[in-house]
Design a protein around this motif. Structure first.
Motif, mmCIF file in Angstrom:
data_model
loop_
_atom_site.group_PDB
_atom_site.id
_atom_site.type_symbol
_atom_site.label_atom_id
_atom_site.label_comp_id
_atom_site.label_asym_id
_atom_site.label_seq_id
_atom_site.Cartn_x
_atom_site.Cartn_y
_atom_site.Cartn_z
ATOM 1 N N PRO A 122 -16.097 -8.350 60.383
ATOM 2 C CA PRO A 122 -16.155 -8.546 61.983
ATOM 3 C C PRO A 122 -16.905 -9.417 62.167
ATOM 4 O O PRO A 122 -16.409 -10.237 63.279
ATOM 5 C CB PRO A 122 -15.087 -7.129 62.261
ATOM 6 C CG PRO A 122 -15.083 -6.647 60.755
ATOM 7 C CD PRO A 122 -15.791 -7.267 59.749
ATOM 8 N N VAL A 123 -18.365 -9.252 61.913
ATOM 9 C CA VAL A 123 -19.037 -10.034 62.347
ATOM 10 C C VAL A 123 -18.938 -11.609 62.058
ATOM 11 O O VAL A 123 -19.653 -11.929 63.166
ATOM 12 C CB VAL A 123 -20.520 -9.205 61.607
ATOM 13 C CG1 VAL A 123 -21.916 -9.979 61.963
ATOM 14 C CG2 VAL A 123 -21.109 -8.205 61.639
ATOM 15 N N SER A 124 -18.738 -12.012 61.106
ATOM 16 C CA SER A 124 -18.529 -13.563 60.890
ATOM 17 C C SER A 124 -17.038 -13.849 61.397
ATOM 18 O O SER A 124 -18.194 -14.719 62.164
ATOM 19 C CB SER A 124 -18.044 -13.466 59.514
ATOM 20 O OG SER A 124 -18.882 -12.999 58.571
ATOM 21 N N GLY A 126 -17.098 -12.700 64.425
ATOM 22 C CA GLY A 126 -17.438 -12.712 66.138
ATOM 23 C C GLY A 126 -18.171 -14.196 66.064
ATOM 24 O O GLY A 126 -18.352 -14.580 67.261
#
Lengths: 183, 195
Positions: A122-124, A126
């Motif tokens: 999810p960080v990627s 984002g």
């Protein structure tokens, strides 16, 4: 620009970039401020305009953004400088990545490794949205050709999502529209 | 990274890999990532979307340029260090020559307004490519063990940290990445416990 540098300075450049390599988490661009400090403020090998030009050129040319690093080296000491800068910034990070990815591939199913990729995904995603937003911002902020640029961005998204057209054709269209004054 | 399924196409040789990465790198104006996703996943099908996101996540956390790390991992998976070398060389060699030639002739080119316009047009397309890629990556989160709510929370926090607060990338990746990792460990442990 492109003055030849004594060998001692060249190896100095190489060693400095070798160290920066391991700090370049999130890409080589994250070490740009540190390179600026070294090349412009500390050594005076480049001025501000030359430094900015190197980054702009690498953005405009095809290929990974890390290529602003050899352009900096080229401006300092020609082809040898380019080679020293590029090898310096890539060698340590590349060897480390090779080791880590092999280690991870063997333990792919271990919960720790699975949690690692699952938690980072999810960080990627984002970050990619953030990159797209930051790249679009200058076009949204400039009032004179805002509509043309937004139309081009939207058209690119639709073509990418709906077809399997190679990106180079969209780039060619964008360059043509831009050269004719549409963006 | 998961190895490709048997019916997955794969590169024939390190040379094939080198050529494929040269072709994709030369299309990468304003960043190679979106083009890499398009060529490797959508067109050549050497990786699935999930594999791409996994590899990209790991590449992101390691030092070094993400796309270079990504090429290295893919090349290594198919042909060991020879593949890794072929993929990285393909990614860097031709663009390097081009950008150095460009740097050497920059002062003559800068005066033309059409050149500046073309660069802006290419920049807009690059932005569109990245946004489309982000939308495609969104779909891969559906099977993430974190579940939709935690995924959205983590993704939005990242987006706001980078765009609104302009937080340094290293801190975002280390800070939120560690948070995501811990939450995911907890989610996976809980799910396997409940089974």
């Amino acid at each position: 620009m492109m003055s030849s540098l004594p060998l001692a300075d060249l190896s100095d450049l190489f060693l400095r970039f070798l160290m920066l390599s391991l700090l370049s988490i999130g890409g080589a661009m994250s070490t740009a401020p540190e390179m600026h400090r070294f090349l412009v403020a500390e050594r005076g090998w480049l001025d501000d305009a030359e430094f900015t030009t190197a980054i702009a050129l690498a953005q405009a040319a095809p290929g990974p953004n890390v290529l602003f690093v050899p352009v900096l080296g080229f401006q300092v000491a020609g082809v040898l400088g380019a080679a020293a800068a590029l090898l310096g910034i890539l060698l340590p990070s590349t060897l480390l990545s090779l080791g880590v990815s092999r280690w991870g591939a063997q333990r792919r199913d271990a919960p720790v490794v699975r949690a690692f990729t699952a938690g980072l995904a999810p960080v990627s995603v984002g970050l990619v949205f953030a990159t797209g937003w930051l790249l679009s911002l200058p076009f949204i902020a400039a009032p004179d050709h805002r509509l043309g640029a937004l139309a081009l961005i939207a058209a690119t998204m639709v073509v990418t999502l709906k077809t399997r057209l190679a990106p180079i054709w969209m780039i060619v269209v964008g360059a043509t529209v831009g050269a004719l004054g549409g963006v | 990274m998961t190895p490709a399924a048997p019916d997955h196409p794969r590169p024939r040789s390190p040379l094939h890999l080198f050529i494929a990465f040269t072709v994709l790198a030369l299309q990468g104006f304003g960043g190679v990532l979106a083009v890499a996703q398009r060529e490797l996943v959508d067109r050549r099908r050497w990786m699935t979307r999930e594999e791409f996101v996994d590899a990209y996540s790991v590449a992101q956390l390691l030092p070094g340029p993400n796309v270079v790390n990504l090429s290295l991992m893919l090349g290594d998976r198919f042909f060991g260090w020879r593949g890794a070398f072929a993929a990285i060389s393909g990614m860097l060699l031709a663009p390097l020559v081009l950008v150095i030639v460009l740097a050497a002739s920059y002062n003559q080119l800068a005066g033309f307004p059409a050149v500046a316009g073309a660069l802006r047009g290419m920049g807009a397309v690059a932005a569109g490519l990245i946004l489309a890629m982000a939308l495609k990556m969104l779909g891969t989160l559906r099977r993430n063990p974190l579940g939709p709510v935690l995924c959205a929370l983590l993704g939005l926090t990242t987006l706001v940290a980078v765009t609104v607060f302009r937080a340094p990338l290293a801190w975002v990746v280390i800070g939120l990445g560690t948070a995501g990792w811990c939450i995911a460990r907890w989610c996976i442990a809980r799910r396997e416990h409940g089974r």
